[in-house]
Scaffold this active site. Structure first.
Site, PDB file in Angstrom:
ATOM      1  N   ARG A   1      15.143 -10.651  -6.042  1.00 27.14           N
ATOM      2  CA  ARG A   1      15.539 -11.896  -5.025  1.00 27.14           C
ATOM      3  C   ARG A   1      17.225 -11.802  -5.487  1.00 27.14           C
ATOM      4  O   ARG A   1      17.880 -12.030  -4.018  1.00 27.14           O
ATOM      5  CB  ARG A   1      15.691 -12.928  -6.457  1.00 27.14           C
ATOM      6  CG  ARG A   1      14.826 -13.804  -6.752  1.00 27.14           C
ATOM      7  CD  ARG A   1      13.829 -14.977  -7.039  1.00 27.14           C
ATOM      8  NE  ARG A   1      14.005 -14.050  -8.721  1.00 27.14           N
ATOM      9  CZ  ARG A   1      14.438 -14.848 -10.272  1.00 27.14           C
ATOM     10  NH1 ARG A   1      15.456 -15.659  -9.593  1.00 27.14           N
ATOM     11  NH2 ARG A   1      13.912 -14.303 -10.850  1.00 27.14           N
TER      12      ARG A   1
ATOM     13  N   HIS B   1      11.239 -17.087 -17.925  1.00 22.68           N
ATOM     14  CA  HIS B   1      11.783 -15.756 -16.635  1.00 22.68           C
ATOM     15  C   HIS B   1      11.203 -16.658 -15.519  1.00 22.68           C
ATOM     16  O   HIS B   1       9.882 -17.022 -15.402  1.00 22.68           O
ATOM     17  CB  HIS B   1      10.955 -14.531 -17.017  1.00 22.68           C
ATOM     18  CG  HIS B   1      12.424 -14.141 -15.557  1.00 22.68           C
ATOM     19  ND1 HIS B   1      11.422 -14.038 -14.098  1.00 22.68           N
ATOM     20  CD2 HIS B   1      13.457 -12.669 -16.087  1.00 22.68           C
ATOM     21  CE1 HIS B   1      12.652 -13.109 -13.954  1.00 22.68           C
ATOM     22  NE2 HIS B   1      13.606 -12.439 -14.154  1.00 22.68           N
TER      23      HIS B   1
END
Ligand SMILES: Cc1cc2nc3c(=O)[nH]c(=O)nc-3n(C[C@H](O)[C@H](O)[C@H](O)COP(=O)(O)OP(=O)(O)OC[C@H]3O[C@@H](n4cnc5c(N)ncnc54)[C@H](O)[C@@H]3O)c2cc1C
Ligand SMILES: *[C@@H]1O[C@H](CO)[C@@H](O)[C@H](O)[C@H]1NC(C)=O
Length: 503
Positions: A300, A253
């Site tokens: 994000r 990640h």
């Protein structure tokens, strides 16, 4: 139609895959014994923070996304060349992805309607063509909300028994090779045997840093993980002949939070000059792995951007996890050698902070994110903000190819200097294991036969992160909770039906 009264469906693992299986087995009228070696239920599922995917849901329609036909294609694209790999021979990846994506709307409806989980907020994560990752509007993260809703409902059912601190150490097998139950150890050291069809939902191996992870991906040793450190249980299935698939496909990640060194670290960074980057990377063997908090991808998705040590954007933040992680890992490593990591700035403008408020609140409280006025940031960062804000405000073309700007509303220039942005420091982290045991569209565990075919092992089903073959080289965010719900439910139903004695 009646079930053999004495034998329960045995579910190993109380994450979302196991809970979904238990729920459906109960619906079929079976008794369910859920075993988990941890002292508390929920596994890694309880930590999930971005949400669960669904294509074609009413929550998407409410956002003016009338149809969503691209989930299958997005999943296949993200899986990469692995999707067409015929290894082990006979594996049918297409049917797994077909089931996953075509059952996704139904899975979201099941949670929203039958279990009253709020999934009304939909975000667009990396690699997805449209927003399709569902979570709630409140403070409770989606993993915890889903797990607690299922547990609360099932605890009221007298046919359901949950036993924690109960570690399954062996599968009981008949002479024919069929699985007939499990043996397990309780915290008092006692061994027990239990007979019945088994649903194996013991999770992945991203937390087995010194075991399976080190075995299949020695290059990742020493990196931090988002998973709690725990040994994997895949060996119990290999022992009975289950085939393994894609074991070296491990998801990094891109954004785990690094606690900035020393309290009150300012983001008035000293830019790292290229010629200064002569420090040696940390030796993978000399550093211990630590568990980090995840900076949810939704940060994000809602508008956050990533900045390098020199304050510049360097990647389309909404690209898939593997692409974003590689871009970060191409930057110089942190000079802090206590762990093998990078230091990248995650920055959310006020619009993105607001849209991700439920996440941000927690991170602020943990000290992982700070609110800082634009004028107090390093000049390099301010310049990057202005450049990006200009692109957003003019609906311009992003040089890095980002197409969706989330809720970013910060204007460029002097107008933004008194505004507060949310900033944190992030590094790539070991997060998820795409590989696992081979299984089929009915969630049956498969073994390779001498003829080179895959055949189901009678008496055992599997679901969740323990399984492999769906995600190929890269899992899309939100598709793990989804696979748990979809294949967990199938596994529970199939296992319960195997108990039905047809006269
Ligand atoms: C921080 C974090 C955030 C995430 N966010 C998201 C997200 O937003 N969306 C998404 O889709 N995915 C997300 N993921 C991934 C997702 O949460 C997991 O992949 C998924 O929950 C795995 O569920 P599971 O039921 O397969 O396993 P788990 O939830 O890990 O449960 C497995 C259980 O099995 C038990 N167990 C293991 N071996 C044995 C044994 N031998 N005997 C008895 N019990 C055993 C374990 O104790 C554990 O409780 C996230 C993961 C992390 C770590
Ligand atoms: C419990 O199982 C019995 C026997 O299958 C079934 O008749 C009963 O309806 C179940 N109870 C609940 C609450 O599901």
């Amino acid at each position: 139609m009646s079930t053999t009264a004495s034998k329960p469906v045995i579910v190993v693992g109380s994450g979302l895959a196991g809970l979904s299986a238990a729920h459906e087995a109960l619906r079929e009228g079976a008794l369910v014994r859920l075993l988990d070696r941890a002292p508390k239920p929920g596994g890694n599922s309880i930590k999930a923070s971005s949400g669960i995917n669904g294509a074609g849901t009413r929550f998407q329609r409410a956002l003016n996304i009338p149809t969503d036909d691209s989930f299958y294609a997005d999943t296949v694209r993200s899986a990469g060349s692995r999707f067409t790999e015929n290894n082990p021979p006979g594996i049918d990846r297409g049917s797994l992805v077909e089931i996953l994506t075509s059952h996704s709307e139904n899975a979201v409806n099941w949670l929203a309607d039958e279990l009253n989980v709020d999934l009304s907020v939909v975000a667009q994560l990396g690699g997805h063509s449209v927003p399709r990752t569902h979570r709630g509007g409140g403070d409770l993260p989606p993993g915890a909300a889903i797990v607690s809703a299922l547990l609360n409902k099932m605890k009221a059912n007298p046919n359901f028994t949950l036993e924690n601190s109960a570690e399954v150490d062996k599968l009981l097998v008949e002479n024919s090779g069929a699985v007939k139950g499990v043996s397990y150890r309780t915290s008092d050291g006692q061994m027990h045997e239990l007979e019945g069809p088994v649903v194996f939902a013991a999770g992945g191996f991203a937390g087995d840093v010194h075991g399976l992870l080190a075995k299949y991906r020695p290059d990742l040793a020493g990196m931090p993980s988002t998973n709690e450190e725990r040994p994997a249980s895949h060996g119990l299935l290999s022992t009975i002949g289950a085939a393994l698939v894609d074991m070296d496909s491990v998801q990094i990640h891109p954004t785990g939070f690094v606690l900035p060194k020393g309290a009150g670290t300012s983001y008035n960074i000293v830019p790292l000059k290229k010629e200064d980057a002569s420090h040696k990377p940390a030796d993978p063997k000399s550093v211990s792995t630590s568990q980090l908090f995840l900076a949810a991808e939704a940060l994000r998705g809602e508008g956050g951007i990533l900045l390098s040590g020199s304050g510049e954007r360097f990647v389309n933040e909404l690209n898939t996890r593997d692409v974003v992680s590689s871009a970060i890992m191409a930057l110089p490593q942190s000079t802090d050698k206590s762990m093998r990591h990078w230091e990248v700035i995650l920055l959310l403008d006020p619009g993105a902070c607001e849209a991700a408020a439920s996440h941000i609140k927690f991170y602020l409280w943990k000290g992982l994110v700070q609110k800082v006025k634009v004028r107090d940031l390093a000049p390099e960062i301010i310049a990057s903000i202005d450049k990006y804000a200009t692109t957003v405000s003019e609906h311009g073309e992003d040089p890095l190819g980002r197409k969706s700007f989330g809720h970013w509303k910060l204007p460029p220039g002097d107008a933004n200097r008194e505004e507060e942005v949310c900033v944190g420091t992030v590094t790539p982290v070991v997060h998820f294991t795409m590989g696992g045991v081979a299984f089929d569209a009915k969630a049956r565990v498969l073994r390779s036969t001498d003829g080179g075919k895959l055949t189901p092992i009678p008496g055992i089903w599997a679901a969740g992160e323990i399984t492999g073959g769906i995600h190929g080289a890269n899992r899309l965010g939100g598709s793990s909770l989804l696979e748990c719900a979809v294949f967990g439910r199938i596994a529970g139903t199939e296992a319960a039906r195997s108990l039905i004695v047809t006269p």
